[in-house]
Design an enzyme around this catalytic site. Structure first.
Site, PDB file in Angstrom:
ATOM      1  N   ASP A 162     -36.556   6.236 -15.049  1.00 17.29           N
ATOM      2  CA  ASP A 162     -37.558   5.862 -15.449  1.00 17.29           C
ATOM      3  C   ASP A 162     -38.844   6.790 -14.888  1.00 17.29           C
ATOM      4  O   ASP A 162     -38.944   8.079 -15.324  1.00 17.29           O
ATOM      5  CB  ASP A 162     -38.026   4.227 -15.034  1.00 17.29           C
ATOM      6  CG  ASP A 162     -39.375   3.581 -15.242  1.00 17.29           C
ATOM      7  OD1 ASP A 162     -40.213   4.432 -16.174  1.00 17.29           O
ATOM      8  OD2 ASP A 162     -39.715   2.702 -14.753  1.00 17.29           O
ATOM      9  N   PHE A 177     -39.647  -2.285 -21.266  1.00 18.89           N
ATOM     10  CA  PHE A 177     -38.573  -2.780 -20.230  1.00 18.89           C
ATOM     11  C   PHE A 177     -37.612  -3.359 -20.941  1.00 18.89           C
ATOM     12  O   PHE A 177     -37.603  -4.080 -21.765  1.00 18.89           O
ATOM     13  CB  PHE A 177     -39.218  -4.007 -19.375  1.00 18.89           C
ATOM     14  CG  PHE A 177     -38.617  -4.316 -17.938  1.00 18.89           C
ATOM     15  CD1 PHE A 177     -38.546  -3.318 -16.854  1.00 18.89           C
ATOM     16  CD2 PHE A 177     -37.653  -5.514 -17.899  1.00 18.89           C
ATOM     17  CE1 PHE A 177     -37.725  -3.618 -15.670  1.00 18.89           C
ATOM     18  CE2 PHE A 177     -36.757  -5.568 -16.972  1.00 18.89           C
ATOM     19  CZ  PHE A 177     -36.936  -4.651 -15.707  1.00 18.89           C
ATOM     20  N   VAL A 178     -36.328  -3.034 -20.575  1.00 21.84           N
ATOM     21  CA  VAL A 178     -35.317  -3.311 -21.306  1.00 21.84           C
ATOM     22  C   VAL A 178     -34.284  -4.000 -20.472  1.00 21.84           C
ATOM     23  O   VAL A 178     -34.121  -3.742 -19.195  1.00 21.84           O
ATOM     24  CB  VAL A 178     -34.450  -2.017 -22.125  1.00 21.84           C
ATOM     25  CG1 VAL A 178     -35.398  -1.605 -23.210  1.00 21.84           C
ATOM     26  CG2 VAL A 178     -34.091  -0.976 -21.257  1.00 21.84           C
TER      27      VAL A 178
HETATM   28  P1  IMP Z   1     -37.087   5.247 -11.296  1.00 26.24           P
HETATM   29  O1  IMP Z   1     -36.672   5.350  -9.859  1.00 26.24           O
HETATM   30  O2  IMP Z   1     -38.519   4.935 -11.690  1.00 26.24           O
HETATM   31  O3  IMP Z   1     -36.465   6.231 -12.293  1.00 26.24           O
HETATM   32  O4  IMP Z   1     -36.117   3.868 -11.709  1.00 26.24           O
HETATM   33  C1  IMP Z   1     -35.166   3.444 -11.840  1.00 26.24           C
HETATM   34  C2  IMP Z   1     -34.489   2.345 -11.617  1.00 26.24           C
HETATM   35  O5  IMP Z   1     -35.065   1.313 -11.937  1.00 26.24           O
HETATM   36  C3  IMP Z   1     -33.175   2.032 -12.334  1.00 26.24           C
HETATM   37  O6  IMP Z   1     -31.927   2.539 -11.843  1.00 26.24           O
HETATM   38  C4  IMP Z   1     -33.111   0.734 -12.707  1.00 26.24           C
HETATM   39  O7  IMP Z   1     -32.506   0.044 -11.672  1.00 26.24           O
HETATM   40  C5  IMP Z   1     -34.587   0.300 -12.741  1.00 26.24           C
HETATM   41  N1  IMP Z   1     -35.305   0.119 -14.195  1.00 26.24           N
HETATM   42  C6  IMP Z   1     -36.353   1.113 -14.436  1.00 26.24           C
HETATM   43  N2  IMP Z   1     -36.467   0.676 -15.579  1.00 26.24           N
HETATM   44  C7  IMP Z   1     -35.709  -0.390 -16.094  1.00 26.24           C
HETATM   45  C8  IMP Z   1     -35.715  -1.212 -17.143  1.00 26.24           C
HETATM   46  O8  IMP Z   1     -36.352  -0.940 -18.397  1.00 26.24           O
HETATM   47  N3  IMP Z   1     -35.070  -2.214 -17.074  1.00 26.24           N
HETATM   48  C9  IMP Z   1     -34.107  -2.534 -15.830  1.00 26.24           C
HETATM   49  N4  IMP Z   1     -34.120  -1.712 -14.855  1.00 26.24           N
HETATM   50  C10 IMP Z   1     -34.971  -0.550 -14.937  1.00 26.24           C
END
Ligand code: IMP
Length: 189
Positions: free
Chosen positions: A112, A161-162
């Site tokens: 994300d 969000f998925v």
């Molecule tokens: P980042 O550090 O913002 O890239 O977030 C990564 C982590 O957030 C992922 O490994 C997921 O655990 C969680 N995450 C991010 N987006 C989603 C989503 O749409 N659904 C469920 N978990 C998410």
């Protein structure tokens, strides 16, 4: 896209449309496994799954890599709100494998902001591996706050969000076979 996969009855009050169906996941995971097989033929990597989100992806991907890979898992928790990571990551379960002089592939559910992965990559590089690459099932389009070099990506999806196929909200819905948008309670209001 296979628009045929409907949310199951036990979850259809909080789910929106399917984003990636079970059959689309299966064929893409097979392609990723074949790419890893070709790229690492001479020197099989250690696959590092990031719990819990990558649980389903890791199990399926590892079985599509036709090499003598080994697997290990880390569990991390990222500080922040329920849906936004802060980039400050706590290691909840560390690796058991020695990374010295090994090729490492981090198997991640979704990128994300990219902050979690950015932290993990630095953390793993400090252990003197031969290389660290990433295999992410999903990347949210346009959301990355750091530049990341992702060697393998399953799908790029819109920034909604998925849940499903390992991904959760409040620890639920990891057991959905496909990936769906999460609408939440109040969908029928
Ligand atoms: P980042 O550090 O913002 O890239 O977030 C990564 C982590 O957030 C992922 O490994 C997921 O655990 C969680 N995450 C991010 N987006 C989603 C989503 O749409 N659904 C469920 N978990 C998410």
């Amino acid at each position: 896209m296979d628009a045929q996969q409907l949310p199951p009855v036990w979850a259809n009050d909080v789910l929106g449309d399917v984003v990636i169906s079970e059959s689309e996941i299966a064929s893409r995971v097979a392609e990723l496994g074949a790419a890893i097989t070709a790229d690492y033929a001479g020197d099989p990597p250690l696959l590092v799954g990031v719990l819990k989100g990558a649980m389903a992806f890791m199990v399926d991907l590892a079985r599509k890599v036709e090499l003598r890979v080994d697997v290990d898992f880390m569990a991390v928790s990222s500080y922040g709100s329920a849906t936004q990571s802060s980039g400050i990551v706590r290691i909840v379960k560390d690796l058991e494998a020695d990374l010295t002089d090994r090729h490492v592939i981090v198997v991640e559910d979704i990128v994300d902001s990219g902050l979690t992965l950015n932290y993990l990559r630095k953390y793993l590089l400090a252990r003197k591996p031969k290389s660290v690459e990433v295999c992410a099932l999903l990347v949210k389009e346009g959301e990355q706050r750091v530049s990341l070099d992702l060697k393998y990506v399953g799908f790029t999806i819109p920034p909604t969000f998925v849940v499903g196929y390992g991904l959760d909200v409040a620890e639920q819905f990891r057991n959905l076979t496909g990936i769906f948008t999460y609408i939440g309670e109040g969908r029928h209001e």
